[in-house]
Scaffold this motif. Sequence first.
Motif, PDB file in Angstrom:
ATOM      1  N   SER A  14       0.827  -1.208   0.000  1.00 22.27           N
ATOM      2  CA  SER A  14       0.000   0.000   0.000  1.00 22.27           C
ATOM      3  C   SER A  14       0.860   1.257   0.000  1.00 22.27           C
ATOM      4  O   SER A  14       2.001   1.256   0.464  1.00 22.27           O
ATOM      5  CB  SER A  14      -0.902   0.029   1.248  1.00 22.27           C
ATOM      6  OG  SER A  14      -1.681  -1.140   1.357  1.00 22.27           O
ATOM      7  N   GLY A  15       0.282   2.340  -0.505  1.00 23.16           N
ATOM      8  CA  GLY A  15       0.821   3.683  -0.338  1.00 23.16           C
ATOM      9  C   GLY A  15       2.290   3.856  -0.679  1.00 23.16           C
ATOM     10  O   GLY A  15       2.823   3.250  -1.617  1.00 23.16           O
ATOM     11  N   SER A  16       2.942   4.685   0.126  1.00 24.24           N
ATOM     12  CA  SER A  16       4.342   5.020  -0.111  1.00 24.24           C
ATOM     13  C   SER A  16       5.242   3.798  -0.046  1.00 24.24           C
ATOM     14  O   SER A  16       6.224   3.697  -0.789  1.00 24.24           O
ATOM     15  CB  SER A  16       4.810   6.054   0.915  1.00 24.24           C
ATOM     16  OG  SER A  16       6.179   6.323   0.781  1.00 24.24           O
TER      17      SER A  16
ATOM     18  N   ARG B 211       7.721   2.928  -3.209  1.00 22.62           N
ATOM     19  CA  ARG B 211       9.178   2.848  -3.084  1.00 22.62           C
ATOM     20  C   ARG B 211       9.705   1.493  -3.531  1.00 22.62           C
ATOM     21  O   ARG B 211      10.757   1.398  -4.177  1.00 22.62           O
ATOM     22  CB  ARG B 211       9.584   3.171  -1.655  1.00 22.62           C
ATOM     23  CG  ARG B 211       9.408   4.651  -1.328  1.00 22.62           C
ATOM     24  CD  ARG B 211       9.093   4.929   0.119  1.00 22.62           C
ATOM     25  NE  ARG B 211      10.173   4.569   1.030  1.00 22.62           N
ATOM     26  CZ  ARG B 211      10.066   4.659   2.351  1.00 22.62           C
ATOM     27  NH1 ARG B 211       8.932   5.088   2.906  1.00 22.62           N
ATOM     28  NH2 ARG B 211      11.089   4.331   3.125  1.00 22.62           N
ATOM     29  N   GLN B 212       8.993   0.432  -3.205  1.00 23.37           N
ATOM     30  CA  GLN B 212       9.425  -0.898  -3.663  1.00 23.37           C
ATOM     31  C   GLN B 212       9.355  -1.021  -5.180  1.00 23.37           C
ATOM     32  O   GLN B 212      10.248  -1.605  -5.803  1.00 23.37           O
ATOM     33  CB  GLN B 212       8.533  -1.968  -3.036  1.00 23.37           C
ATOM     34  CG  GLN B 212       8.743  -2.202  -1.557  1.00 23.37           C
ATOM     35  CD  GLN B 212       7.746  -3.222  -1.034  1.00 23.37           C
ATOM     36  OE1 GLN B 212       7.967  -4.421  -1.098  1.00 23.37           O
ATOM     37  NE2 GLN B 212       6.628  -2.742  -0.534  1.00 23.37           N
ATOM     38  N   LEU B 213       8.315  -0.489  -5.781  1.00 23.07           N
ATOM     39  CA  LEU B 213       8.152  -0.598  -7.228  1.00 23.07           C
ATOM     40  C   LEU B 213       9.308   0.043  -7.976  1.00 23.07           C
ATOM     41  O   LEU B 213       9.808  -0.497  -8.965  1.00 23.07           O
ATOM     42  CB  LEU B 213       6.824   0.039  -7.659  1.00 23.07           C
ATOM     43  CG  LEU B 213       5.558  -0.675  -7.195  1.00 23.07           C
ATOM     44  CD1 LEU B 213       4.326   0.177  -7.481  1.00 23.07           C
ATOM     45  CD2 LEU B 213       5.429  -2.043  -7.862  1.00 23.07           C
TER      46      LEU B 213
ATOM     47  N   LEU C 267       2.164   8.961  -6.267  1.00 21.43           N
ATOM     48  CA  LEU C 267       3.035   8.932  -5.096  1.00 21.43           C
ATOM     49  C   LEU C 267       4.508   8.894  -5.513  1.00 21.43           C
ATOM     50  O   LEU C 267       4.889   8.209  -6.462  1.00 21.43           O
ATOM     51  CB  LEU C 267       2.723   7.699  -4.239  1.00 21.43           C
ATOM     52  CG  LEU C 267       1.293   7.592  -3.699  1.00 21.43           C
ATOM     53  CD1 LEU C 267       1.140   6.301  -2.888  1.00 21.43           C
ATOM     54  CD2 LEU C 267       0.949   8.801  -2.837  1.00 21.43           C
ATOM     55  N   GLU C 268       5.326   9.625  -4.774  1.00 21.62           N
ATOM     56  CA  GLU C 268       6.768   9.567  -5.005  1.00 21.62           C
ATOM     57  C   GLU C 268       7.327   8.276  -4.414  1.00 21.62           C
ATOM     58  O   GLU C 268       6.818   7.786  -3.418  1.00 21.62           O
ATOM     59  CB  GLU C 268       7.457  10.777  -4.339  1.00 21.62           C
ATOM     60  CG  GLU C 268       7.088  12.095  -4.959  1.00 21.62           C
ATOM     61  CD  GLU C 268       7.833  13.250  -4.314  1.00 21.62           C
ATOM     62  OE1 GLU C 268       8.407  13.069  -3.210  1.00 21.62           O
ATOM     63  OE2 GLU C 268       7.852  14.330  -4.908  1.00 21.62           O
ATOM     64  N   PRO C 269       8.376   7.749  -5.002  1.00 24.94           N
ATOM     65  CA  PRO C 269       9.055   8.189  -6.234  1.00 24.94           C
ATOM     66  C   PRO C 269       8.466   7.579  -7.498  1.00 24.94           C
ATOM     67  O   PRO C 269       8.931   7.853  -8.596  1.00 24.94           O
ATOM     68  CB  PRO C 269      10.485   7.683  -6.013  1.00 24.94           C
ATOM     69  CG  PRO C 269      10.293   6.406  -5.236  1.00 24.94           C
ATOM     70  CD  PRO C 269       9.116   6.646  -4.327  1.00 24.94           C
TER      71      PRO C 269
ATOM     72  N   LEU D  82       7.480   3.068 -15.908  1.00 31.06           N
ATOM     73  CA  LEU D  82       6.630   2.234 -15.059  1.00 31.06           C
ATOM     74  C   LEU D  82       5.177   2.674 -15.145  1.00 31.06           C
ATOM     75  O   LEU D  82       4.266   1.835 -15.141  1.00 31.06           O
ATOM     76  CB  LEU D  82       7.131   2.291 -13.614  1.00 31.06           C
ATOM     77  CG  LEU D  82       8.572   1.830 -13.395  1.00 31.06           C
ATOM     78  CD1 LEU D  82       8.907   1.828 -11.904  1.00 31.06           C
ATOM     79  CD2 LEU D  82       8.820   0.451 -14.003  1.00 31.06           C
ATOM     80  N   LEU D  83       4.953   3.975 -15.232  1.00 31.48           N
ATOM     81  CA  LEU D  83       3.585   4.477 -15.391  1.00 31.48           C
ATOM     82  C   LEU D  83       2.988   4.000 -16.715  1.00 31.48           C
ATOM     83  O   LEU D  83       1.812   3.638 -16.784  1.00 31.48           O
ATOM     84  CB  LEU D  83       3.574   6.001 -15.318  1.00 31.48           C
ATOM     85  CG  LEU D  83       3.974   6.611 -13.971  1.00 31.48           C
ATOM     86  CD1 LEU D  83       4.117   8.123 -14.095  1.00 31.48           C
ATOM     87  CD2 LEU D  83       2.952   6.268 -12.887  1.00 31.48           C
ATOM     88  N   ASP D  84       3.810   3.990 -17.759  1.00 32.60           N
ATOM     89  CA  ASP D  84       3.347   3.499 -19.058  1.00 32.60           C
ATOM     90  C   ASP D  84       3.009   2.016 -18.973  1.00 32.60           C
ATOM     91  O   ASP D  84       2.000   1.561 -19.534  1.00 32.60           O
ATOM     92  CB  ASP D  84       4.425   3.740 -20.112  1.00 32.60           C
ATOM     93  CG  ASP D  84       4.023   3.203 -21.480  1.00 32.60           C
ATOM     94  OD1 ASP D  84       3.057   3.734 -22.057  1.00 32.60           O
ATOM     95  OD2 ASP D  84       4.659   2.250 -21.962  1.00 32.60           O
TER      96      ASP D  84
END
Length: 444
Positions: free
Chosen positions: A350-352, A356-358, A373-375, A382-384
């Motif tokens: 979940s969340g941050s 961060r793991q991704l 969410l950062e980063p 990754l968003l694509d």
Amino acid sequence: MRNRAVIAMAASALVVSGLAACSGGDAGGPVTITLLEYQQARADAVQELIPEFEAAMAAKGEDVEVELVTDVLTDSQFQTKITQQLHSGTAPDVIDMGGSHVTGLAGAGYLLALDDHLADWPGWAEYYPQVKAQAQQTDGHTYSLPHEAGVQSIFYRKDVLEGLGVDTSQPRTWDDLIGRLKAITAKTGQPSMLLPAGTAWGGGTWSEGFLPIVAGTGSTFYDPNTGTWTLSSEGLSATFDLYHELTQAGLLPVQDLLNPNPWEPTKYVKFPEGSLPVVAQGTWGWRYDWGPEGAAPIEDVQNKVATWDYPALVPGTEPYSVSGGGFAYGVNAETEHADAAVELAQWLSSGSALARQLVAIGAAAPRSGISDLEPYKDEPTLLDAEEKLKTSVDAPEGDGADQVSQAAQNATEQILIGKADGAGAASSFASDAADLLGPGLVAK
């Protein structure tokens, strides 16, 4: 709260007292749960998050400590070792593993069914349907919580193709893409595409080459309702014909594919240098293969490399990407702290903590609500991939996949060495797979 880490490398024995599923403090003391990571990059990412989880639990009035067990292993070593530990009752409470490991462990009764926990967790509603479907086992239950998603597509060197004057728009059909590959090869005098094939690549021929192609043909391959494989179809024939056409046209690096460790000269040398500019690959390539800390870094990789969906192979289909799954948290069925173990898996997913793991791993989010969410929000590749995930095709998998994989490796090898054309390879595949599977797993 205090974070205790147990580091156990592959050659060393795990400390049984630190791994027992019944780990915990004295009566009235803290609950202690163990978490296993068998890849160093994942362990490093989680190591930083554990104190935050412990603090979050303390804020709720719950005294929970987490022991991180880092045991760096190959996939096959992990499968053997964790099975032994689960059988002997010495396995950790929470196990981070690739989705392919879940089926066997769940079927053996080693993993806790998470259905009730997930039904009561709001985060589960935010998971993409494809991810949920892949996590559900053939008995209808879910035994793992995915915390990443891989998307497989075709990666290409945008800078190289533009330099050669080759079109970089999405190819609609394989005929379209093959035309471009032939133009590249004509200008360079070298093979232009990597599609894993043959026996030297092992399971990668199946999971990174053959299966993603078949998945988009619209033909039934594995039927989860009957638990059987259809070994002859229009889609399978078209896939073997494709391998034959690519081989005959000199578009595949045949000699590299026939040699040991074929990924090394192809993914780690020729693609980075631009001499083999098109490869079938998954999201993990952005980090593990070509990222700054990858096996073969490509400077300015996000501007030099781009992706296409797989083109349509069979008439009536459309270009597509393939949801390749990713790592997931499983909970030991024998844990005495199921609620705390599941809560750890949910918090890390979940969340941050997830964002961060991704980024650390180079994977797409398996659920909504992370893209801002950062980063993670600053990672366009990754968003694509996450966008592609929403409309991706599921790769069919089920009991007997290892046997079908072996048949696919052997059949594509016959094409590479010139002993079979597409039709011959398809026939050989059907016969070999049927023998390896046995009648109970073959569709009538």
